[in-house]
Enzyme design. Sequence first.
Site, short mmCIF file in Angstrom:
data_model
loop_
_atom_site.label_atom_id
_atom_site.label_comp_id
_atom_site.label_asym_id
_atom_site.label_seq_id
_atom_site.Cartn_x
_atom_site.Cartn_y
_atom_site.Cartn_z
N ASP A 141 -3.65 -8.14 -5.73
CA ASP A 141 -2.86 -8.85 -4.72
C ASP A 141 -3.16 -10.34 -4.67
O ASP A 141 -2.42 -11.11 -4.06
CB ASP A 141 -3.10 -8.25 -3.33
CG ASP A 141 -2.58 -6.82 -3.25
OD1 ASP A 141 -1.62 -6.51 -3.99
OD2 ASP A 141 -3.12 -6.03 -2.47
N GLY A 188 3.03 -6.11 -3.78
CA GLY A 188 2.76 -7.28 -2.93
C GLY A 188 3.34 -7.06 -1.55
O GLY A 188 4.44 -7.49 -1.26
N GLN A 297 1.68 -1.24 -13.28
CA GLN A 297 1.44 -2.69 -13.31
C GLN A 297 -0.02 -3.06 -13.07
O GLN A 297 -0.44 -4.14 -13.43
CB GLN A 297 2.35 -3.41 -12.32
CG GLN A 297 2.01 -3.24 -10.86
CD GLN A 297 3.19 -3.53 -9.94
OE1 GLN A 297 3.51 -4.66 -9.66
NE2 GLN A 297 3.85 -2.48 -9.47
N ARG A 298 -0.79 -2.19 -12.46
CA ARG A 298 -2.18 -2.55 -12.20
C ARG A 298 -3.15 -1.79 -13.11
O ARG A 298 -4.35 -2.01 -13.05
CB ARG A 298 -2.54 -2.35 -10.73
CG ARG A 298 -2.62 -0.92 -10.29
CD ARG A 298 -2.95 -0.82 -8.80
NE ARG A 298 -3.52 0.51 -8.53
CZ ARG A 298 -3.68 1.02 -7.32
NH1 ARG A 298 -3.33 0.33 -6.24
NH2 ARG A 298 -4.19 2.21 -7.16
#
Lengths: 418, 418
Positions: A141, A188, A297-298
Amino acid sequence: MASGNLLYAQSGGVTAVINATAAAVIGAARARKVKVLAARNGILGVLREELIDTSKESAAAIRALAHTPGGAFGSCRVKLKSLEQDRARYERLLEVFKAHDVRWFLYNGGNDSADTALKVSQLAAEFGYPLTCVGVPKTVDNDLAVTDCCPGFGSAAKYTAVSVRECALDVAAMADTSTKVFVYEAMGRHAGWLAAAAGLAGRGTDEAPHLILFPERPYEEAAFFAQVKATVERVGYCVVVASEGIQTADGRFVADAGGGKDSFGHTQLGGVASYLAGRVKDTLGYKVHWTLPDYLQRSARHLASKTDLAQAQAVGKAAVELALKGRNAVMPVIVRTADAPYRWKIEAAPLDRIANHEKKMPANFIRKDGYGITDAARRYLEPLIRGEAPPPYGRDGIPRYVVLKNVLVKAKLPAFDG
Amino acid sequence: MASGNLLYAQSGGVTAVINATAAAVIGAARARKVKVLAARNGILGVLREELIDTSKESAAAIRALAHTPGGAFGSCRVKLKSLEQDRARYERLLEVFKAHDVRWFLYNGGNDSADTALKVSQLAAEFGYPLTCVGVPKTVDNDLAVTDCCPGFGSAAKYTAVSVRECALDVAAMADTSTKVFVYEAMGRHAGWLAAAAGLAGRGTDEAPHLILFPERPYEEAAFFAQVKATVERVGYCVVVASEGIQTADGRFVADAGGGKDSFGHTQLGGVASYLAGRVKDTLGYKVHWTLPDYLQRSARHLASKTDLAQAQAVGKAAVELALKGRNAVMPVIVRTADAPYRWKIEAAPLDRIANHEKKMPANFIRKDGYGITDAARRYLEPLIRGEAPPPYGRDGIPRYVVLKNVLVKAKLPAFDG
C-alpha cells in the site's frame, strides 16, 4: 554482544519480497552467530508460543527464501489494542520472550505492526526486561510514514504497470469488433499508490491507461462516462484503471454499490471493476472486459522490481544491525537522496513517528483533470519499478519457490487463552 | 518463384506470441525477397482494402515484434459464413487480392480462420486466380484439431500455473486469520485446457490448486462445497481454479448464474469466480478472495513459455515456406514426437481436417474424482510451459514493446459496403 535469541515475525498482507527481508534478517543474524526464531503466523505465533527454529533451515533454503513470494512463516491480520485494553496479551508476549530468551524483536509489517512493536518495547522497559524492538517496513500500500517508499510496493507497482501495458496491447488489437473498454482494478483502499503506478504504462492521454480513478478524488459517474466516451471516439478504445477504494462525493465506496444480494439472496461480490464495467456497458453500450488481479498483484515474485528487492533486503539487514546495537523502538527506513540517477540509503527512524500514521499520496501526483499522473508522480514512481530480478525456474517451467520445514521449538509455557 | 505479394492477417483473440508468428512470417518472406502486406484488423482489413505495407517497418521493429504481445496489425472477431451465404464478401476478398497482386494468403487464427482460408482457396480455384492459402495456428484455447498444441496456449498455460503457485503462497500465509478460500477463474468456454494447466502449479491433493473445476464435468454445488470444506479442514486453506465454462448437469453456464441485474436494474457482470466465491462465503462462512485475470492471461508476454515462443515462430516460418512452394489449403501443425525428452516438429496438414473441428481435452486428463489432472495430462502439458523467454526491459522497468507504424498502401478499389 548480549547473548539471547532474535525473534522475527511477519504481519498483515504479504508481498512479493517480504521473504527477501526475512532471508536478509536470517542471513545477517547468522553471520553474527545470533539464532533467529520466527513466529508462526505473526504475532499470533508469539501469543500461542508457536516459534519456528530457523536454524533447522539450510543455507540453500534461506537463499531460496529471497526469491519466494508469500509469507514463509505465516502472517496474520491481528491488531493489538492499547496497553490498557490488551494488557494480558502484551504481558503474554513478554512471557514468551523471556521463556525463549528473546532479546531482539523484529516485527515486519505496516503501521499497526510498528505500533505493536512500540508498545512491546514500552512494556519491556516497564518490566525491566532487556529487549530491543525494531520495526521492519513492508506493505504494497506504500502508506508508511517517514520512509520514502515501502518494500513490497515497487514490485506490485511493476506488476501493475507491466500488466496494464500488456492488456492494453490486447484491447487495442481487438477494439474494432470486440472489447472497447477495459477496466483494471488495483489494490488501494485508502490511497491510490498502485493505481498511480499503472500510469507508468503509458505517456500522454492517448496511451493506456487512458483514465485512472483515484480514491483521492470523488468518483462522478457522468464526468467519468464523458471521458470514456471521448476516449473511445478519439483513440478507438479506453483502458481504465480503478482503485478499489474510490468513493462518491458523499463518501460511499463504489465497490459496495456493485455488491449486495442477487434476486436469489446470494451474495454478489462485485468490486469496483465489475461494477464500472456493468455501468459502462449499460449506459454507453460498449463491449467491456475487466480484470481483478487481487492477490496476483502482490505475490507476483516472477515480476519483482530489482530496486524493490534490494530495498527489502537492505531493511532486513539494517534491522538486525540496529537491533544488535540496541537501537530500541526504531525502524530502518528508505531515504531517497536523488531522483536521477536514483539513489537511496537506509536510516533509522523512531517508531513513534511511524506507528498509526498513514502517508497519503501528494496532491501534486494527480493530474489536474483527476484522471492521470503528473511528471512529479512519474519521477517518484519510476525508479521503484526499475530493474528485473526474476527467480530461478525449474525444468518444469515454474519458479523454484521454497517451502520451509518450519520446525517449532518446544513450548515451555502453559497454553494462553486470549 | 512466382512474383506477387504475400498477405498476412491475424484473427480472433490475440495471444502473447501471435506477433512472434508475424515476425517470423515477415522475416522468412523478406529473406526470400517477398513483400508482405498485413491486413488491418484481420479479414476486415481485406474487405475494407486497408492493407499495411510491412516493408515500411525497420528490421529492428520486426525483431521487437517477436517479443510484443497483442496483435500488432489488429485482429477481429468476424466469421464469414458459407460461400453461398457470404458470396459477395468472398468475391470482394479475391478482388482485393487481385488489385494488390496477392498470390499468397496466410491467415493466423483458429478454427474459423482455417475455414475462411479454405473457402477463399476454393473460390480462387473456381475463378482461376492463382492463390495459395495457408492457415497458421493460434489460440490460447488449445482447441485446434490435428496439431498437438496451439501457439499461444503454452504461454497462457505458464501464466496460469505460475500465478496459481504464487497466489497460493500468499493465501497459505494469511489463512489462519484471513482468506481461507481463493478462487482463480481461467479462460476456456468449451474446454478446460487452461484450467488443467493450473494443475502444474502443484502435486498431490494437498498442494494448490486443491480443486479444479472443468467444463468437461458437470458442476455440482453440494459435492464441490464438501470438497472445499474438507480441504480447508485438512490443509488450512483451499485454492480453487474454475474454468469460465463450467456448467451444471442441465447445461446452464454457472457464470450466467452470477450475472443478471441488481436491485437497481444494473447489469451485474459476475463471472464464475465471483459467483463461486459468494456462494462459498454464504454457505460455508469462509473468508474468500478471488481473481479474474481475463486478458492478462493471454497477453502476459513477460511470462511467455520458451517452448511456445519457438513453436509460434516455427509455424510462421513454415507457413511462408509452404506458401511459396504452392502448398495450397494447408496449415503447418505441431507434431509431438516424444514426451521425455520433449521433441516436436512441424508438418503440413490439410485445412479441411482442421476447419470447424474442435479438439476436446482427452477424458484421461481429468482425475477420476473430477477435481484435478492426471499424470497423462501432466506429461502432455509440462513441456509446453517449459523455458523462459522474457522480453528486453527498458530503463523504465517496462518491457520494450513495439508499436508499428502500420502505413497503409494506397487503396485501388471503390469502397465496399458489406
